[in-house]
Design a protein around this motif. Structure first.
Motif, PDB file in Angstrom:
ATOM      1  N   LYS A   1       0.541  -1.224   0.009  1.00 56.34           N
ATOM      2  CA  LYS A   1       0.131  -0.146  -0.157  1.00 56.34           C
ATOM      3  C   LYS A   1       1.072   1.657   0.190  1.00 56.34           C
ATOM      4  O   LYS A   1       1.808   1.447   1.112  1.00 56.34           O
ATOM      5  CB  LYS A   1      -0.872   0.078   1.367  1.00 56.34           C
ATOM      6  N   HIS A   2       0.358   2.699  -1.046  1.00 55.12           N
ATOM      7  CA  HIS A   2       1.414   2.801  -0.230  1.00 55.12           C
ATOM      8  C   HIS A   2       0.422   4.421   0.118  1.00 55.12           C
ATOM      9  O   HIS A   2       0.100   4.625   0.715  1.00 55.12           O
ATOM     10  CB  HIS A   2       0.612   4.366  -1.797  1.00 55.12           C
ATOM     11  N   THR A   3       1.979   5.161   1.140  1.00 58.89           N
ATOM     12  CA  THR A   3       2.066   5.996   1.993  1.00 58.89           C
ATOM     13  C   THR A   3       1.914   7.077   1.458  1.00 58.89           C
ATOM     14  O   THR A   3       2.839   7.593   0.851  1.00 58.89           O
ATOM     15  CB  THR A   3       2.754   5.605   3.299  1.00 58.89           C
ATOM     16  N   PRO A   4       0.534   7.878   1.499  1.00 51.59           N
ATOM     17  CA  PRO A   4       0.824   9.119   1.154  1.00 51.59           C
ATOM     18  C   PRO A   4       1.700  10.138   2.130  1.00 51.59           C
ATOM     19  O   PRO A   4       1.721  10.181   2.297  1.00 51.59           O
ATOM     20  CB  PRO A   4      -0.835   9.684   0.967  1.00 51.59           C
ATOM     21  N   THR A   5       2.614  10.739   1.022  1.00 51.13           N
ATOM     22  CA  THR A   5       3.027  12.074   1.844  1.00 51.13           C
ATOM     23  C   THR A   5       2.262  12.884   2.675  1.00 51.13           C
ATOM     24  O   THR A   5       1.188  13.697   1.540  1.00 51.13           O
ATOM     25  CB  THR A   5       4.526  12.965   1.182  1.00 51.13           C
ATOM     26  N   ALA A   6       2.946  14.593   2.677  1.00 47.51           N
ATOM     27  CA  ALA A   6       2.304  15.677   3.439  1.00 47.51           C
ATOM     28  C   ALA A   6       2.267  16.769   1.912  1.00 47.51           C
ATOM     29  O   ALA A   6       0.384  16.668   1.900  1.00 47.51           O
ATOM     30  CB  ALA A   6       3.713  16.013   4.295  1.00 47.51           C
ATOM     31  N   LYS A   7       2.986  16.428   1.197  1.00 42.82           N
ATOM     32  CA  LYS A   7       2.582  17.047   0.137  1.00 42.82           C
ATOM     33  C   LYS A   7       1.520  16.519  -0.937  1.00 42.82           C
ATOM     34  O   LYS A   7       0.646  17.004  -1.329  1.00 42.82           O
ATOM     35  CB  LYS A   7       3.340  16.789  -1.016  1.00 42.82           C
ATOM     36  N   GLU A   8       1.468  15.056  -0.964  1.00 43.06           N
ATOM     37  CA  GLU A   8      -0.088  14.265  -1.347  1.00 43.06           C
ATOM     38  C   GLU A   8      -0.836  14.815  -0.745  1.00 43.06           C
ATOM     39  O   GLU A   8      -2.206  15.283  -1.753  1.00 43.06           O
ATOM     40  CB  GLU A   8       0.555  12.839  -1.391  1.00 43.06           C
ATOM     41  N   ILE A   9      -0.920  14.429   0.584  1.00 42.53           N
ATOM     42  CA  ILE A   9      -2.260  14.852   1.127  1.00 42.53           C
ATOM     43  C   ILE A   9      -2.335  15.964   1.633  1.00 42.53           C
ATOM     44  O   ILE A   9      -3.720  16.821   0.857  1.00 42.53           O
ATOM     45  CB  ILE A   9      -2.243  14.349   2.754  1.00 42.53           C
ATOM     46  N   ALA A  10      -1.535  16.968   1.377  1.00 44.68           N
ATOM     47  CA  ALA A  10      -2.667  18.610   0.823  1.00 44.68           C
ATOM     48  C   ALA A  10      -2.639  19.137  -0.516  1.00 44.68           C
ATOM     49  O   ALA A  10      -3.757  19.313  -0.616  1.00 44.68           O
ATOM     50  CB  ALA A  10      -0.813  19.622   0.628  1.00 44.68           C
ATOM     51  N   ALA A  11      -2.302  18.614  -1.700  1.00 45.11           N
ATOM     52  CA  ALA A  11      -2.583  18.108  -3.007  1.00 45.11           C
ATOM     53  C   ALA A  11      -4.238  18.159  -3.305  1.00 45.11           C
ATOM     54  O   ALA A  11      -4.455  18.419  -3.671  1.00 45.11           O
ATOM     55  CB  ALA A  11      -1.631  17.915  -4.109  1.00 45.11           C
ATOM     56  N   GLU A  12      -4.715  16.845  -2.739  1.00 44.54           N
ATOM     57  CA  GLU A  12      -5.801  16.302  -2.785  1.00 44.54           C
ATOM     58  C   GLU A  12      -6.483  17.225  -1.722  1.00 44.54           C
ATOM     59  O   GLU A  12      -7.932  17.903  -2.640  1.00 44.54           O
ATOM     60  CB  GLU A  12      -5.621  15.160  -2.065  1.00 44.54           C
ATOM     61  N   PHE A  13      -6.281  17.900  -0.454  1.00 50.35           N
ATOM     62  CA  PHE A  13      -7.416  18.579  -0.247  1.00 50.35           C
ATOM     63  C   PHE A  13      -7.273  20.063  -1.034  1.00 50.35           C
ATOM     64  O   PHE A  13      -8.789  20.443  -0.973  1.00 50.35           O
ATOM     65  CB  PHE A  13      -6.639  18.587   1.460  1.00 50.35           C
ATOM     66  N   ARG A  14      -6.080  20.359  -1.818  1.00 53.11           N
ATOM     67  CA  ARG A  14      -5.995  21.370  -2.117  1.00 53.11           C
ATOM     68  C   ARG A  14      -7.123  21.328  -3.882  1.00 53.11           C
ATOM     69  O   ARG A  14      -7.932  22.282  -3.662  1.00 53.11           O
ATOM     70  CB  ARG A  14      -4.747  22.217  -2.746  1.00 53.11           C
TER      71      ARG A  14
END
Length: 131
Positions: free
Chosen positions: A9-22
């Motif tokens: 399973k891919h563990t998302p980074t903070a940058k990826e989580i921020a991009a998703e919510f952005r």
């Protein structure tokens, strides 16, 4: 050596989580409207299988961009873009400092404008020298 049927399973980074919510905040049909509350950081961290600090970092990125406000003990909320940056409780300290500095600059420009108006009136009221 057999591989398990499940891929890691891919563990998302903070940058990826921020991009998703952005994207969820700024899209044409946003999932989160101004005033809407984002998921609790602890809950989101468990759901995504990441450390709490990863989610906090993602939310921090969004706050630094002026998209969300974090209110201690209440949560993270989508910022209303019609309200000037840095004026709401929970806004980024950088934006608060910038808002204060811009207010000071605005006041100085207003005073300078008034002085210029007075100078133009004085110069305009002088009688031109005769030839």
């Amino acid at each position: 050596m057999e591989q398990s049927p499940e891929a890691p399973k891919h563990t998302p980074t903070a940058k990826e989580i921020a991009a998703e919510f952005r994207k969820k905040i700024t899209s044409k049909k946003p999932e989160y409207e101004p005033g809407g509350q984002l998921p609790a950081a602890r809950t989101l961290a468990k759901e995504r299988g990441v450390q709490l600090m990863t989610v906090q970092s993602a939310y921090g990125q969004l706050r630094d961009e002026g998209l969300v406000l974090t209110q201690q003990g209440r949560g993270t909320f989508v910022r209303d873009p019609s309200v000037p940056l840095g004026t709401e409780p929970g806004s980024s300290p950088a934006y608060s400092a910038l808002a204060q500095e811009l207010s000071t600059i605005h006041d100085a420009l207003r005073v300078l404008g008034e002085r210029l108006d007075r100078l133009e009136q004085l110069v305009g009221s002088e009688i031109p020298p005769s030839p």
